[in-house]
Design a protein around this motif. Structure first.
Motif, PDB file in Angstrom:
ATOM      1  N   GLU A 350     -41.495  -6.669 -20.905  1.00  0.00           N
ATOM      2  CA  GLU A 350     -41.675  -5.620 -21.909  1.00  0.00           C
ATOM      3  C   GLU A 350     -43.125  -5.141 -21.938  1.00  0.00           C
ATOM      4  N   ARG A 351     -44.056  -6.095 -21.937  1.00  0.00           N
ATOM      5  CA  ARG A 351     -45.469  -5.729 -21.950  1.00  0.00           C
ATOM      6  C   ARG A 351     -45.866  -5.025 -20.661  1.00  0.00           C
ATOM      7  N   LEU A 352     -45.318  -5.466 -19.546  1.00  0.00           N
ATOM      8  CA  LEU A 352     -45.627  -4.832 -18.262  1.00  0.00           C
ATOM      9  C   LEU A 352     -45.090  -3.410 -18.200  1.00  0.00           C
ATOM     10  N   GLN A 353     -43.914  -3.189 -18.783  1.00  0.00           N
ATOM     11  CA  GLN A 353     -43.372  -1.833 -18.825  1.00  0.00           C
ATOM     12  C   GLN A 353     -44.268  -0.917 -19.652  1.00  0.00           C
ATOM     13  N   HIS A 354     -44.767  -1.446 -20.759  1.00  0.00           N
ATOM     14  CA  HIS A 354     -45.691  -0.665 -21.595  1.00  0.00           C
ATOM     15  C   HIS A 354     -46.965  -0.358 -20.815  1.00  0.00           C
ATOM     16  N   LEU A 355     -47.488  -1.364 -20.118  1.00  0.00           N
ATOM     17  CA  LEU A 355     -48.688  -1.156 -19.307  1.00  0.00           C
ATOM     18  C   LEU A 355     -48.460  -0.076 -18.259  1.00  0.00           C
ATOM     19  N   GLU A 356     -47.330  -0.166 -17.565  1.00  0.00           N
ATOM     20  CA  GLU A 356     -47.043   0.799 -16.496  1.00  0.00           C
ATOM     21  C   GLU A 356     -46.917   2.211 -17.046  1.00  0.00           C
ATOM     22  N   SER A 357     -46.357   2.338 -18.256  1.00  0.00           N
ATOM     23  CA  SER A 357     -46.223   3.671 -18.843  1.00  0.00           C
ATOM     24  C   SER A 357     -47.584   4.298 -19.125  1.00  0.00           C
ATOM     25  N   ILE A 358     -48.587   3.457 -19.368  1.00  0.00           N
ATOM     26  CA  ILE A 358     -49.930   3.954 -19.672  1.00  0.00           C
ATOM     27  C   ILE A 358     -50.742   4.216 -18.408  1.00  0.00           C
ATOM     28  N   VAL A 359     -50.756   3.229 -17.495  1.00  0.00           N
ATOM     29  CA  VAL A 359     -51.658   3.324 -16.344  1.00  0.00           C
ATOM     30  C   VAL A 359     -50.981   3.888 -15.102  1.00  0.00           C
ATOM     31  N   GLY A 360     -49.644   3.856 -15.059  1.00  0.00           N
ATOM     32  CA  GLY A 360     -48.937   4.345 -13.880  1.00  0.00           C
ATOM     33  C   GLY A 360     -49.269   5.781 -13.538  1.00  0.00           C
ATOM     34  N   PRO A 361     -49.201   6.709 -14.503  1.00  0.00           N
ATOM     35  CA  PRO A 361     -49.547   8.098 -14.179  1.00  0.00           C
ATOM     36  C   PRO A 361     -50.984   8.264 -13.691  1.00  0.00           C
ATOM     37  N   VAL A 362     -51.902   7.460 -14.219  1.00  0.00           N
ATOM     38  CA  VAL A 362     -53.297   7.540 -13.778  1.00  0.00           C
ATOM     39  C   VAL A 362     -53.407   7.080 -12.327  1.00  0.00           C
ATOM     40  N   ALA A 363     -52.742   5.959 -12.004  1.00  0.00           N
ATOM     41  CA  ALA A 363     -52.772   5.460 -10.619  1.00  0.00           C
ATOM     42  C   ALA A 363     -52.195   6.492  -9.662  1.00  0.00           C
ATOM     43  N   GLN A 364     -51.081   7.112 -10.046  1.00  0.00           N
ATOM     44  CA  GLN A 364     -50.447   8.104  -9.192  1.00  0.00           C
ATOM     45  C   GLN A 364     -51.352   9.325  -9.024  1.00  0.00           C
ATOM     46  N   GLY A 365     -51.961   9.756 -10.131  1.00  0.00           N
ATOM     47  CA  GLY A 365     -52.811  10.931 -10.064  1.00  0.00           C
ATOM     48  C   GLY A 365     -54.055  10.724  -9.227  1.00  0.00           C
ATOM     49  N   ARG A 366     -54.542   9.498  -9.176  1.00  0.00           N
ATOM     50  CA  ARG A 366     -55.761   9.195  -8.419  1.00  0.00           C
ATOM     51  C   ARG A 366     -55.469   8.602  -7.044  1.00  0.00           C
ATOM     52  N   GLY A 367     -54.189   8.408  -6.755  1.00  0.00           N
ATOM     53  CA  GLY A 367     -53.831   7.902  -5.437  1.00  0.00           C
ATOM     54  C   GLY A 367     -54.221   6.461  -5.196  1.00  0.00           C
ATOM     55  N   VAL A 368     -54.238   5.655  -6.274  1.00  0.00           N
ATOM     56  CA  VAL A 368     -54.592   4.232  -6.141  1.00  0.00           C
ATOM     57  C   VAL A 368     -53.304   3.414  -6.138  1.00  0.00           C
ATOM     58  N   PRO A 369     -53.031   2.655  -5.083  1.00  0.00           N
ATOM     59  CA  PRO A 369     -51.831   1.813  -5.061  1.00  0.00           C
ATOM     60  C   PRO A 369     -51.846   0.805  -6.209  1.00  0.00           C
ATOM     61  N   LEU A 370     -50.743   0.758  -6.969  1.00  0.00           N
ATOM     62  CA  LEU A 370     -50.643  -0.116  -8.136  1.00  0.00           C
ATOM     63  C   LEU A 370     -49.359  -0.925  -8.065  1.00  0.00           C
TER      64      LEU A 370
END
Length: 535
Positions: A350-370
């Motif tokens: 649950e916490r990881l899903q919340h984390l991914e919802s916050i940082v996932g778009p940033v990683a995708q936008g900056r092209g950083v593998p996450l």
């Protein structure tokens, strides 16, 4: 200026004792003082340490230097020792009254407080806002300019604009501790003018080379059988020519604050893991290095200048879904280093899903593998070159050595109490040149760095906010911090007397007019304005 004579305040009155005082007097403003009306103040895990230690906390002790004792007597909020104090060291507020001798600040200034007043020394630490000086978990707090302007002119009140929300600014301090852990200047040489202890049962190869450019003030040379007689002494540097784990453990107890122990193996092998005080790595900045060869200079040489990320780093953040882990993850993703990748771990889906919802778009936008990894079901594989540990468990920091690659940096970020030993593979640390660091707190420069990132739109500190509360919800809030049930930081609005602890995820039901101003569940200035308008 406020005409209010009493206020709501949170007070720590003893070990484990919390009082919500609804009629605490508002202190008068003296000639050197200013009154700050608190807009908001974050709750920190360090507040729980003060609550649990109270008068034994090193920052609750009396100030012994850095200010005229007569000046201390003039400060109404100076509460050392067993005196009840107001916690809260992550605030933003507005100056509403100044004394006639205040020179650096004026009425109307909006300021952020840097809580560590490092020029004010206690026997083992420094004076601090929210510790031996009353903090911001009250509606109004009086601050003395002689505390927040050091003799060399450094200011511990930072001017901020009216642009960011109170929460965004109040969250700068924890983000600054993250920034500080990467910016701290490490030492890759013997301390100039310090005390150097050399332990050798044979020759001292390379010693002259090592001290050529940085001469210690004193050099003590002994054999290993003389270490027991040195109990009570401390040294800035210790060089041990040998490979006896018992000797290494004994020597670690002789390290001063910010000291370095260098183990010169000369081809020998440590026969077992070594019990090292990981708490002192974090709080006292002690460091360990060494060489498989015979020259101690080679051991110091691989200490990095800082704990900063590097191009090509394979980053692992252990405990990434918690409040501080979110900050480390976001910082890594927005760091602009080339060819880095980030693995963010936790034990809760649950916490990881919340984390991914916050940082996932940033990683995708900056092209950083996450990668988002639940380490309860998937083990991290070896090969990481930069590892940060958010979990205050010595065993986890020790296990980080096992997954660390050649030349890796391990950031023991979580505050593990000094005296906590972990079984570390020092042989592997030396062979693979793994540098283990830890830092505590932040500097004014770190806070300014974070403030600049906010103003430039590089980071949004709101992402780490999980809940808000007024004074009525403080007990529930600090319990959530203690029990680690909060999904992020908690912000207190002292002017809201009756607001209970309210998670952002619960706002659609509890405060729908505030929830309407959230941005995909993330706090905003508009949400804060809606919250305060309803008071």
């Amino acid at each position: 200026m406020s005409d209010t004579k009493s206020q709501h305040a949170i007070q720590f009155t003893g070990v484990g004792k919390i009082v919500h005082n609804d009629s605490k007097p508002v202190d008068p403003v003296g000639p050197h003082q200013m009154m700050l009306q608190v807009e908001a103040c974050g709750i920190c895990f360090s507040d729980t340490k003060l609550l649990n230690a109270f008068d034994s906390h090193p920052r609750k002790a009396e100030v012994v230097s850095g200010i005229d004792p007569a000046a201390l007597e003039e400060i109404p909020g100076y509460k050392p020792g067993s005196a009840a104090t107001v916690p809260g060291h992550e605030p933003v507020g507005r100056i509403i009254e100044v004394g006639e001798k205040v020179t650096k600040f004026k009425e109307g200034d909006r300021v952020l407080v840097q809580a560590d007043w490092k020029h004010l020394r206690t026997p083992k630490s420094n004076g601090a806002f929210g510790y031996n000086f009353e903090g911001a978990l009250q509606e109004f707090v009086v601050i003395d300019e002689r505390c927040v302007v050091s003799p060399d002119g450094e200011e511990f009140l930072i001017h901020v604009s009216d642009g960011p929300s109170a929460a965004a600014v109040g969250l700068i301090e924890p983000w600054a501790t993250v920034e500080g852990s990467y910016a701290w200047q490490e030492r890759n040489h013997v301390a100039e003018g310090g005390r150097l202890l050399v332990i050798s049962d044979g020759g001292n190869i390379g010693l002259e080379e090592l001290i050529k450019d940085n001469a210690p003030g004193e050099i003590v040379t002994v054999t290993s059988d003389a270490i027991a007689a040195m109990e009570g002494q401390v040294f800035d540097d210790i060089i041990y020519y040998g490979a006896d784990a018992d000797v290494v453990e004994a020597l670690a107890g002789l390290l001063s604050t910010r000291a370095v122990l260098c183990v010169v193996l000369d081809g020998a092998q440590l026969e077992r893991k070594v019990a090292l005080d990981i708490g002192r790595v974090h709080y006292d900045f002690i460091r360990f290095c060494g060489t498989t060869g015979d020259n101690p200079a080679d051991g110091y040489a691989w200490i990095p200048a800082t704990g900063e990320l590097r191009d090509g780093d394979k980053v692992a953040i252990i405990g990434a879904a918690g409040p501080m882990g979110q900050m480390h993850t976001m910082r890594a993703l927005t760091s602009n280093f080339d060819d880095i990748s980030v693995a963010a771990t936790d034990l809760s889906d649950e916490r990881l899903q919340h984390l991914e919802s916050i940082v996932g778009p940033v990683a995708q936008g900056r092209g950083v593998p996450l990668e988002i990894i639940n380490t309860g079901s998937s083990e991290l594989q070896p090969g990481y070159t930069h590892i940060s540990c958010m979990v205050p468990v010595a065993e986890l920091v020790a296990q980080a050595v096992d997954i660390a690659a050649e030349g890796a940096i391990i950031n023991a970020f979580a505050g593990i109490p000094a005296g906590t030993l972990g079984e570390f593979d020092l042989q592997a640390i030396i062979e693979r040149r793994i540098f283990m660091l830890g830092t505590s707190g932040s500097d004014v420069s770190d806070m300014r760095t974070v403030l600049d990132k906010i103003e430039q739109g590089i980071i949004d500190t709101h992402i780490s906010l999980d809940a808000v509360t007024g004074m009525a919800g403080f007990r529930d809030a600090i319990d959530a911090v203690v029990n680690r049930t909060a999904g992020g930081k908690i912000m207190v609005y002292p002017m809201l007397h009756d607001l209970p602890l309210t998670r952002l995820g619960d706002m659609p039901d509890q405060l729908p007019h505030v929830a309407a101003e959230l941005n995909d569940g993330v706090w905003t200035k508009a949400a804060e304005e809606a919250l305060l308008a309803g008071r």
